[in-house]
Each structure stands twice: as C-alpha cells, then as structure tokens.
Design a protein around this motif. Structure first.
Motif, mmCIF file in Angstrom:
data_model
loop_
_atom_site.group_PDB
_atom_site.id
_atom_site.type_symbol
_atom_site.label_atom_id
_atom_site.label_comp_id
_atom_site.label_asym_id
_atom_site.label_seq_id
_atom_site.Cartn_x
_atom_site.Cartn_y
_atom_site.Cartn_z
ATOM 1 N N GLY A 140 0.741 -1.196 -0.168
ATOM 2 C CA GLY A 140 -0.013 0.226 -0.095
ATOM 3 C C GLY A 140 0.998 1.285 -0.016
ATOM 4 O O GLY A 140 0.231 2.366 -0.085
ATOM 5 N N ASP A 141 2.315 1.110 0.080
ATOM 6 C CA ASP A 141 2.933 2.298 -0.051
ATOM 7 C C ASP A 141 3.073 2.814 -1.616
ATOM 8 O O ASP A 141 2.813 2.112 -2.468
ATOM 9 C CB ASP A 141 4.378 1.921 0.448
ATOM 10 C CG ASP A 141 4.637 1.880 2.026
ATOM 11 O OD1 ASP A 141 3.756 2.183 2.672
ATOM 12 O OD2 ASP A 141 5.646 1.279 2.233
ATOM 13 N N ILE A 142 3.125 4.060 -1.507
ATOM 14 C CA ILE A 142 3.144 4.782 -2.922
ATOM 15 C C ILE A 142 4.502 5.401 -3.180
ATOM 16 O O ILE A 142 5.359 6.083 -2.221
ATOM 17 C CB ILE A 142 2.263 6.021 -2.831
ATOM 18 C CG1 ILE A 142 0.953 5.638 -2.711
ATOM 19 C CG2 ILE A 142 2.067 6.854 -4.092
ATOM 20 C CD1 ILE A 142 0.050 4.787 -3.458
ATOM 21 N N TRP A 143 4.900 5.193 -4.158
ATOM 22 C CA TRP A 143 6.240 5.377 -4.733
ATOM 23 C C TRP A 143 6.361 6.616 -5.800
ATOM 24 O O TRP A 143 5.371 6.357 -6.744
ATOM 25 C CB TRP A 143 7.229 4.275 -5.150
ATOM 26 C CG TRP A 143 7.308 3.210 -4.249
ATOM 27 C CD1 TRP A 143 6.599 2.320 -3.720
ATOM 28 C CD2 TRP A 143 8.814 3.009 -3.396
ATOM 29 N NE1 TRP A 143 7.372 1.527 -2.738
ATOM 30 C CE2 TRP A 143 8.331 1.770 -2.656
ATOM 31 C CE3 TRP A 143 9.999 3.603 -3.502
ATOM 32 C CZ2 TRP A 143 9.507 1.326 -1.738
ATOM 33 C CZ3 TRP A 143 10.968 3.115 -2.608
ATOM 34 C CH2 TRP A 143 10.780 2.037 -1.718
ATOM 35 N N VAL A 144 7.240 7.725 -5.602
ATOM 36 C CA VAL A 144 6.771 8.592 -6.751
ATOM 37 C C VAL A 144 8.396 8.880 -7.094
ATOM 38 O O VAL A 144 9.356 9.416 -6.366
ATOM 39 C CB VAL A 144 6.435 9.860 -5.895
ATOM 40 C CG1 VAL A 144 6.490 11.123 -6.929
ATOM 41 C CG2 VAL A 144 5.088 9.743 -5.322
ATOM 42 N N GLY A 145 8.734 8.426 -8.434
ATOM 43 C CA GLY A 145 9.805 8.923 -9.216
ATOM 44 C C GLY A 145 10.070 10.434 -9.713
ATOM 45 O O GLY A 145 8.966 10.547 -10.530
ATOM 46 N N THR A 146 10.919 10.803 -9.503
ATOM 47 C CA THR A 146 10.914 12.247 -10.084
ATOM 48 C C THR A 146 12.141 12.522 -11.225
ATOM 49 O O THR A 146 13.112 11.620 -10.987
ATOM 50 C CB THR A 146 11.212 13.229 -8.869
ATOM 51 O OG1 THR A 146 12.658 13.051 -8.238
ATOM 52 C CG2 THR A 146 10.290 13.232 -7.776
ATOM 53 N N ARG A 147 11.934 13.601 -11.833
ATOM 54 C CA ARG A 147 12.884 13.844 -12.845
ATOM 55 C C ARG A 147 14.242 14.418 -12.276
ATOM 56 O O ARG A 147 15.414 14.252 -12.783
ATOM 57 C CB ARG A 147 12.468 14.889 -13.617
ATOM 58 C CG ARG A 147 13.143 15.183 -15.089
ATOM 59 C CD ARG A 147 12.233 15.659 -16.130
ATOM 60 N NE ARG A 147 11.448 14.594 -16.591
ATOM 61 C CZ ARG A 147 10.622 14.621 -17.758
ATOM 62 N NH1 ARG A 147 10.830 15.788 -18.363
ATOM 63 N NH2 ARG A 147 9.906 13.804 -17.903
ATOM 64 N N TRP A 148 14.343 14.888 -10.998
ATOM 65 C CA TRP A 148 15.431 15.421 -10.371
ATOM 66 C C TRP A 148 16.304 14.436 -9.728
ATOM 67 O O TRP A 148 17.280 14.638 -8.756
ATOM 68 C CB TRP A 148 15.353 16.823 -9.744
ATOM 69 C CG TRP A 148 14.589 16.623 -8.329
ATOM 70 C CD1 TRP A 148 15.052 16.281 -7.005
ATOM 71 C CD2 TRP A 148 13.257 16.621 -8.117
ATOM 72 N NE1 TRP A 148 14.124 16.177 -6.070
ATOM 73 C CE2 TRP A 148 13.015 16.270 -6.818
ATOM 74 C CE3 TRP A 148 11.931 16.820 -9.048
ATOM 75 C CZ2 TRP A 148 11.569 16.390 -6.322
ATOM 76 C CZ3 TRP A 148 10.760 16.849 -8.491
ATOM 77 C CH2 TRP A 148 10.561 16.626 -7.104
#
Length: 340
Positions: A140-148
């Motif tokens: 249920g964890d949310i992972w957010v991959g960013t451009r920086w």
C-alpha cells in the motif's frame, strides 16, 4: 472483444483501439467540454471494471467502457496543472496524478481532491518537470519517481516515509517501477541502468539494492543504461525495455544474471536499427507479448524454449490505411477485463 489501445492516442481528441483478433484499428472520439480541449497526446491509463481513465496534455478523461461515452473528469483550469503524464488508481480508489506541488489524489467515491506535498528542490513551471511515475506496491506504499533523481516513498495515508537521494542511495531519474512476484521492486532509470530493490531488514532502509549497468566489455550486460520499462510475464520472466537498447530478457547462466538482447541472444530481432526504443509492454490472454516502441508495435509468442527461437512480428504505420494509427507508442495497458 479483446482490443489493444496504443500509439499517440488522443490525437485531435480521439482514442485508437487496435483489435488483436483481426488487427483492425477503430477510432473513437473523446468529447470536449466548455472548459477546453482534451489535449493531443495520451500519456497514462487507469481503470475500474466500468471506466477507463485517460491522462492527456490538458485533462483527465473518463471513458465508459460499455457505452464508449466520455467526459472530462477534471481539467487543467481547475487545478492549475497540466500534462497528466502519469496516473495511478490505488487500492483505496484514489486516482493519483502529479501537480506543481507534488501529487494530488482524486477520491473517486467522494469526488474531491487531496494534495500530498513533496519537497521540491526548485520552482518549476510544470509538473512534467517533476514526476515521472507514481506506483503502489503490495503493502500500500506509494512510490514517486522524480526527474531530479529523488525517489519518494509515501505510506498508505500519503505521508512521506522515506526519501532516496544523493544523501543516502541515489537511484537516478526513475521512469518506471515494477514489483515482481517475490516482492522485489525494479526501478527503471534514465542513464543509471536498472536497479533491483530486495526486501532486507538487515540493510539500510530495509532494502538491498543491486544496480545493473551496461559494460562495453561484457556482451551479457544490459544493452543500454537508459531503462524505460520492466515487465514480468505469466511465466515469471522479467523483460526490460530500453531507449536505444531495444528489448532485454533477464536470465541466469552459471549462477550469474545475464541480459539477452539483439546482440547476444534475440537472433531474430527486427533489423535496420528499428524497434530499439522500447517504451511499454504487456501480455495478452493467449500468452503473446506485445511491445510498444517509437518505431511501431512489436509482438511475439511467449511460449518458447530458448530466446533464439523467438519470432517477432511488427506493425507499422506506412500509409493512412495501415492498421496502426501512429508509430510512436506511449502505453499498452491491460485493464480489469483483460483488454489491452
């Protein structure tokens, strides 16, 4: 009816459906509203048993899968954001997308928005400069991959749980995340190869990282460091899509991880430098694997004994009468009805 949705979808407010049974391409019009146009390119899909959610350059559109009627769920003018290039429908029925402040979740059952802020290193003009991917793992964890190149892990309530950056472990600019059947996470990065994260309570952050990068002296290494997509098929094989390196298959030889690709194992891969920019892939109900590239669509039968036996079929737009509407395939999405 099984159909495949692909290519640069919302060209002039349309969505293209490519039928797997007869390779016919149907075009459905998406309705605009008084608030503005829908947009010109599809970047993301999510769905429930009844509805398909489509992210475009200007809006998120809801398409009824039975009646094929569409409506704009929300528009950039409402949220002061644009380029809905990633969507996630999580286990709590929240539709996640990126915003100028981090992430916003639209609560479908309550028709309201929740904002989850992530720390920005600089002020930007557009969320497209921020978030590449939003992914929910089995916990249920949310992972957010960013451009920086910072990777955020949020708990199921949207609170920041961990941040992976140059201060601890820098994964790179993450463009795609996949969790395999064993609970390992695979991070596709731009320029920094493929990263595998295995649960390990004895390791920092509870994860043990292994990075796979191209080695010009090793023909069995990954064929390129610009990794865009990973996929585990029904036979538990892991495929890797690269921009410039084509399709790779992860295998094991003599206890070592090797990558099979055009240059060392996929002997019947299409020639002339085509189909080397792989963006997306999925598998149909018959075990056939479909691969979306910047040169068109490619497929092969997943029932094979050795990689050398794989025979690839390709589909390209060569005229207006071609069965593929556009060669630049952004996304192949398998919905809850096993339609692609």
């Amino acid at each position: 009816l099984r159909s495949l949705v692909g290519s640069e979808m919302c060209i002039r407010d349309r969505i293209n459906c490519f039928h797997l049974d007869n390779y016919r391409n149907d075009i459905y019009n998406l309705e605009s509203s008084e608030e503005g146009k829908i947009g010109e390119a599809l970047f993301a899909l999510a769905d429930t048993p009844r509805r398909l959610y489509i992210g475009t350059t200007l809006a998120v559109v809801s398409l009824d899968k039975q009646t094929l009627k569409s409506e704009i769920l929300f528009h950039e003018k409402e949220l002061f954001t644009h380029n809905y290039n990633t969507l996630l429908l999580d286990s709590k029925n929240r539709l996640w997308f990126a915003s100028d402040e981090g992430c916003i979740a639209y609560i479908l059952d309550e028709h309201r928005f929740e904002t989850y802020k992530i720390n920005l290193r600089k002020k930007v003009r557009s969320q497209k400069e921020l978030v590449n991917v939003i992914y929910e793992d089995r916990s249920g964890d949310i992972w957010v991959g960013t451009r920086w190149q910072a990777l955020y892990r949020l708990d199921r309530n949207g609170q920041v749980k961990q941040i992976f950056s140059d201060h601890n472990y820098l994964l790179g600019a993450v463009y795609h995340i996949m969790e395999d059947k064993d609970g390992n996470l695979w991070f596709s990065t731009k320029g920094n190869g493929l990263v595998k994260a295995e649960p390990d309570m004895n390791s920092p952050h509870g994860l043990r990282f292994t990075r796979y990068k191209n080695d010009p002296k090793d023909s069995n290494s990954i064929s390129n460091n610009d990794v865009y997509f990973t996929y585990q098929d029904s036979q538990e094989r892991i495929w890797v899509g690269l921009l410039g390196g084509g399709l790779n298959l992860i295998a094991e030889e003599n206890g070592e991880v090797v990558f099979k690709h055009k240059y060392n194992g996929l002997k019947q891969y299409p020639p002339y430098g085509l189909y080397m920019e792989v963006r997306t892939m999925t598998e149909d109900e018959d075990g056939r694997i479909w691969v979306g590239t910047m040169d068109g669509l490619m497929s092969f039968d997943g029932h094979f004994a050795t990689p050398e036996q794989i025979q690839f079929e390709t589909y390209r737009q060569v005229s207006e009468r071609s069965n593929v509407a556009d060669n630049d395939i952004y996304v192949l999405y398998k919905d809850t009805d096993s339609q692609i």
